[in-house]
Motif scaffolding. Sequence first.
Motif, PDB file in Angstrom:
ATOM      1  N   MET A  54       5.432  -3.447  16.565  1.00 38.20           N
ATOM      2  CA  MET A  54       5.441  -3.359  15.143  1.00 38.20           C
ATOM      3  C   MET A  54       4.064  -3.065  14.772  1.00 38.20           C
ATOM      4  N   VAL A  55       3.817  -2.503  13.756  1.00 40.36           N
ATOM      5  CA  VAL A  55       2.600  -2.314  13.112  1.00 40.36           C
ATOM      6  C   VAL A  55       2.498  -2.880  11.709  1.00 40.36           C
ATOM      7  N   THR A  56       1.248  -3.740  11.692  1.00 42.62           N
ATOM      8  CA  THR A  56       0.906  -4.358  10.438  1.00 42.62           C
ATOM      9  C   THR A  56       0.158  -3.755   9.522  1.00 42.62           C
ATOM     10  N   LEU A 150       4.017  -2.863   8.201  1.00 47.08           N
ATOM     11  CA  LEU A 150       3.634  -1.601   7.597  1.00 47.08           C
ATOM     12  C   LEU A 150       4.819  -0.758   7.661  1.00 47.08           C
ATOM     13  N   GLY A 151       5.575   0.072   6.622  1.00 45.85           N
ATOM     14  CA  GLY A 151       6.211   1.189   6.953  1.00 45.85           C
ATOM     15  C   GLY A 151       5.929   2.365   6.282  1.00 45.85           C
ATOM     16  N   GLN A 159       4.278   1.369   2.637  1.00 41.74           N
ATOM     17  CA  GLN A 159       4.809   0.311   2.051  1.00 41.74           C
ATOM     18  C   GLN A 159       4.410  -0.898   3.042  1.00 41.74           C
ATOM     19  N   GLY A 160       3.721  -1.915   2.330  1.00 45.47           N
ATOM     20  CA  GLY A 160       3.194  -3.213   2.850  1.00 45.47           C
ATOM     21  C   GLY A 160       4.005  -4.161   2.019  1.00 45.47           C
ATOM     22  N   GLU A 166      -1.261   5.000  -0.413  1.00 45.75           N
ATOM     23  CA  GLU A 166      -1.502   6.138   0.044  1.00 45.75           C
ATOM     24  C   GLU A 166      -2.457   6.104   1.284  1.00 45.75           C
ATOM     25  N   LEU A 167      -2.334   6.565   2.289  1.00 44.73           N
ATOM     26  CA  LEU A 167      -3.049   6.529   3.714  1.00 44.73           C
ATOM     27  C   LEU A 167      -2.993   7.933   4.184  1.00 44.73           C
TER      28      LEU A 167
END
Length: 179
Positions: A54-56, A150-151, A159-160, A166-167
């Motif tokens: 899972m990414v945070t 983080l999605g 989306q956090g 934006e990244l």
Amino acid sequence: SIKSDHIIYLAPFSFFGVVSAHPPVIGISIGSRKGEDKDTMANARQSRELVTNMVTEKMKKAMIISAMDFPPDESEIDPSGLTLLPSTAVQPPRIAESPAQLECRVTDILEFGRPDERRNFVIAEVVMFHIKDKFIREDGFPDHINFNALGRLGDDTYQGRKGSFELKRIKYSDWKKHQ
């Protein structure tokens, strides 16, 4: 995933989700590059094992680095600054910074699209769950809100817990110039 010559790959996937709770099964969509498997896909085909981490939001810089098109003989692990942990049921290692890691065995791979733009849907059974204690509620279920996952919504939009932002992706050639 791990290449046969022991190179460990790390790649973020936007199209990932739960397929079944009983048995625990996930699905990951992995595109090809001009009809050729990307490193993670090639390794999933060969080893039939993978780990989903899972990414945070705290991991967003490492995630963007791992999204670059590294050459096949180069791992994303060191540049990302992330730490590896051994897995218990599969060969690929886990990411220590991730609050939850899923060790998986590939059960099926479905292919879609034209040969030069092939998409693969990897179906994998979760054989081991790892969730850090601080992310488990009193009732024993995961505390999804505090994961701060983080999605990716599409393109460069993510989306956090606090909303979308934006990244920008980084090109490997641009990144390499600054190393």
